[in-house]
Structure formats: structure tokens, C-alpha cells
Design a protein around this motif. Structure first.
Motif, short mmCIF file in Angstrom:
data_model
loop_
_atom_site.label_atom_id
_atom_site.label_comp_id
_atom_site.label_asym_id
_atom_site.label_seq_id
_atom_site.Cartn_x
_atom_site.Cartn_y
_atom_site.Cartn_z
N GLN A 228 0.85 -1.19 0.00
CA GLN A 228 0.00 0.00 0.00
C GLN A 228 0.89 1.24 0.00
OE1 GLN A 228 -3.29 -0.04 -0.13
NE2 GLN A 228 -3.71 2.14 0.11
N VAL A 229 0.68 2.12 -0.97
CA VAL A 229 1.44 3.37 -1.06
C VAL A 229 0.70 4.45 -0.30
CG1 VAL A 229 2.28 5.13 -2.65
CG2 VAL A 229 2.43 2.72 -3.28
N HIS A 230 1.44 5.20 0.51
CA HIS A 230 0.85 6.27 1.32
C HIS A 230 1.45 7.59 0.87
CE1 HIS A 230 -1.25 8.02 4.64
NE2 HIS A 230 -0.15 8.40 5.26
N LEU A 231 0.57 8.58 0.61
CA LEU A 231 1.00 9.88 0.09
C LEU A 231 0.53 10.99 1.03
CD1 LEU A 231 -0.14 9.28 -3.61
CD2 LEU A 231 2.12 8.87 -2.65
N VAL A 232 1.44 11.91 1.35
CA VAL A 232 1.09 13.04 2.22
C VAL A 232 1.60 14.32 1.58
CG1 VAL A 232 1.32 14.07 4.48
CG2 VAL A 232 1.18 11.59 4.28
N GLU A 233 0.67 15.21 1.24
CA GLU A 233 1.02 16.48 0.63
C GLU A 233 1.28 17.55 1.69
OE1 GLU A 233 -2.41 14.72 -1.93
OE2 GLU A 233 -1.90 14.93 0.19
N SER A 234 2.10 18.53 1.31
CA SER A 234 2.35 19.69 2.15
C SER A 234 2.78 20.84 1.25
CB SER A 234 3.42 19.40 3.20
OG SER A 234 4.65 19.08 2.58
N GLY A 235 2.83 22.04 1.83
CA GLY A 235 3.33 23.19 1.10
C GLY A 235 2.28 24.13 0.58
N GLY A 236 1.02 23.78 0.74
CA GLY A 236 -0.03 24.68 0.29
C GLY A 236 -0.12 25.92 1.17
N GLY A 237 -0.92 26.88 0.74
CA GLY A 237 -1.10 28.09 1.51
C GLY A 237 -1.74 29.17 0.68
N SER A 238 -1.70 30.38 1.21
CA SER A 238 -2.27 31.54 0.53
C SER A 238 -1.15 32.40 -0.03
CB SER A 238 -3.12 32.35 1.50
OG SER A 238 -4.22 31.60 1.95
N VAL A 239 -1.33 32.85 -1.25
CA VAL A 239 -0.31 33.65 -1.91
C VAL A 239 -1.00 34.66 -2.82
CG1 VAL A 239 -0.08 32.03 -3.83
CG2 VAL A 239 1.86 33.50 -3.21
N GLN A 240 -0.33 35.75 -3.08
CA GLN A 240 -0.89 36.75 -3.98
C GLN A 240 -0.60 36.41 -5.43
OE1 GLN A 240 0.56 40.57 -2.54
NE2 GLN A 240 -1.32 40.82 -1.35
N VAL A 241 -1.37 37.00 -6.31
CA VAL A 241 -1.18 36.80 -7.74
C VAL A 241 0.28 37.09 -8.11
CG1 VAL A 241 -1.76 37.71 -10.02
CG2 VAL A 241 -3.56 37.28 -8.36
N GLY A 242 0.82 36.18 -8.91
CA GLY A 242 2.21 36.33 -9.34
C GLY A 242 3.21 35.66 -8.42
N GLY A 243 2.74 35.19 -7.27
CA GLY A 243 3.63 34.56 -6.32
C GLY A 243 3.94 33.12 -6.67
N SER A 244 4.69 32.48 -5.78
CA SER A 244 5.12 31.10 -6.01
C SER A 244 4.88 30.25 -4.76
CB SER A 244 6.62 31.06 -6.34
OG SER A 244 6.91 31.76 -7.52
N LEU A 245 4.69 28.97 -5.01
CA LEU A 245 4.61 27.98 -3.94
C LEU A 245 5.26 26.70 -4.45
CD1 LEU A 245 0.93 28.24 -2.60
CD2 LEU A 245 3.00 28.81 -1.32
N ARG A 246 5.78 25.91 -3.52
CA ARG A 246 6.27 24.58 -3.87
C ARG A 246 5.54 23.55 -3.03
NH1 ARG A 246 12.24 21.72 -3.50
NH2 ARG A 246 11.72 21.74 -1.27
N LEU A 247 4.82 22.69 -3.70
CA LEU A 247 4.14 21.60 -3.03
C LEU A 247 5.06 20.38 -2.95
CD1 LEU A 247 0.61 21.76 -4.69
CD2 LEU A 247 1.51 23.07 -2.76
N SER A 248 4.93 19.65 -1.86
CA SER A 248 5.68 18.42 -1.67
C SER A 248 4.73 17.27 -1.41
CB SER A 248 6.66 18.54 -0.50
OG SER A 248 7.60 19.57 -0.72
N CYS A 249 5.15 16.09 -1.80
CA CYS A 249 4.37 14.89 -1.55
C CYS A 249 5.32 13.82 -1.04
CB CYS A 249 3.66 14.43 -2.81
SG CYS A 249 2.79 12.85 -2.65
N ALA A 250 5.19 13.48 0.22
CA ALA A 250 6.03 12.44 0.81
C ALA A 250 5.41 11.08 0.51
CB ALA A 250 6.14 12.64 2.31
N ILE A 251 6.24 10.17 0.02
CA ILE A 251 5.77 8.87 -0.46
C ILE A 251 6.33 7.77 0.43
CG2 ILE A 251 5.64 7.37 -2.48
CD1 ILE A 251 6.73 9.96 -4.04
N SER A 252 5.48 6.88 0.89
CA SER A 252 5.93 5.74 1.69
C SER A 252 5.17 4.50 1.26
CB SER A 252 5.73 6.01 3.18
OG SER A 252 4.36 6.22 3.47
N GLY A 253 5.69 3.33 1.70
CA GLY A 253 5.01 2.09 1.38
C GLY A 253 5.31 1.57 0.00
N TYR A 254 6.38 2.07 -0.59
CA TYR A 254 6.78 1.59 -1.92
C TYR A 254 7.01 0.09 -1.93
CZ TYR A 254 7.84 5.75 -4.76
OH TYR A 254 7.79 6.86 -5.52
#
Length: 125
Positions: free
Chosen positions: A1-27
């Protein structure tokens, strides 16, 4: 069973940047195709970007040139770098995985077996 956990979301203004991450386990020993999908309230789920086990990528037309998908196999982590964000990028973003059957990095949600719980991205003007 593969388990995925996202992080890095949030609020940002137009033109801004974000980096989302997804930690993967259970490979298992199998190789996986990974993807990012998003869903805004009242909208259908949309494929954003995908990457297969050999590093081939695909992107939705709406994010080409602004978003970049990548993965760090040593850290078992998938990333989505999002630049030049627009209000229409506002959505819940989900990480997904499916064993790589050699079909390339598809942006079809129904093709993916494993899903994270999502991380919210809000872009305001």
C-alpha cells in the motif's frame, strides 16, 4: 500500500510562487508514475502535471511554462513548483501514484491508484 502526504499549500498573492511536496511511503519494488491533480469547489478534478519512472513529464496547457513537476527518489518525495500563480490556480491539490506500466505520464485521474488527502492553494488578487 502506497501512502502519500502532501504539504506546502497556503495563501499567496497573484504572481507569487509555492512549492508543493508529496512524501511517499510504502513503496514496493515496482516503479511508479506520479501526478498532481487539483479540484476547485464546484469544478471537476483536473490533471495538472505527471512524471513517470524515467522522468518524462506532461502538463496541463493551463500550467505549462509556470509549473514544474519533479521528484527526488533518494528522499521519496514528489514536488510541484508553481510560479506566476493566478486566481484560477486556487484549488485543493492532490498527489497521486500508479505503478508505471510504460504508458507515459498521463493526466487521467482514473488511471491512478493511490491518492493523498490534499493541500489547499489559494491565490488572491
Amino acid at each position: 500500500q502506497v501512502h502519500l502526504v502532501e504539504s506546502g499549500g497556503g495563501s499567496v498573492q497573484v504572481g507569487g510562487s509555492l512549492r508543493l511536496s508529496c512524501a511517499i511511503s510504502g513503496y514496493t519494488s515496482r516503479r511508479y508514475c506520479m501526478g498532481w491533480f487539483r479540484q476547485a469547489p464546484g469544478e471537476e478534478r483536473e490533471g495538472v502535471a505527471a512524471i513517470d519512472s524515467v522522468g518524462s513529464t506532461s502538463y496541463a496547457d493551463s500550467v505549462k511554462g509556470r509549473f514544474t513537476i519533479s521528484k527526488d527518489n533518494a528522499k521519496n518525495t514528489l514536488y510541484l513548483q508553481m510560479n506566476s500563480l493566478k486566481p484560477e490556480d486556487t484549488a485543493m491539490y492532490y498527489c497521486a501514484a500508479v505503478p508505471d506500466y510504460g504508458l507515459g505520464p498521463r493526466l487521467v485521474g482514473a488511471a491512478f491508484d493511490y491518492w493523498g488527502q490534499g493541500t489547499q492553494v489559494t491565490v488572491s488578487s
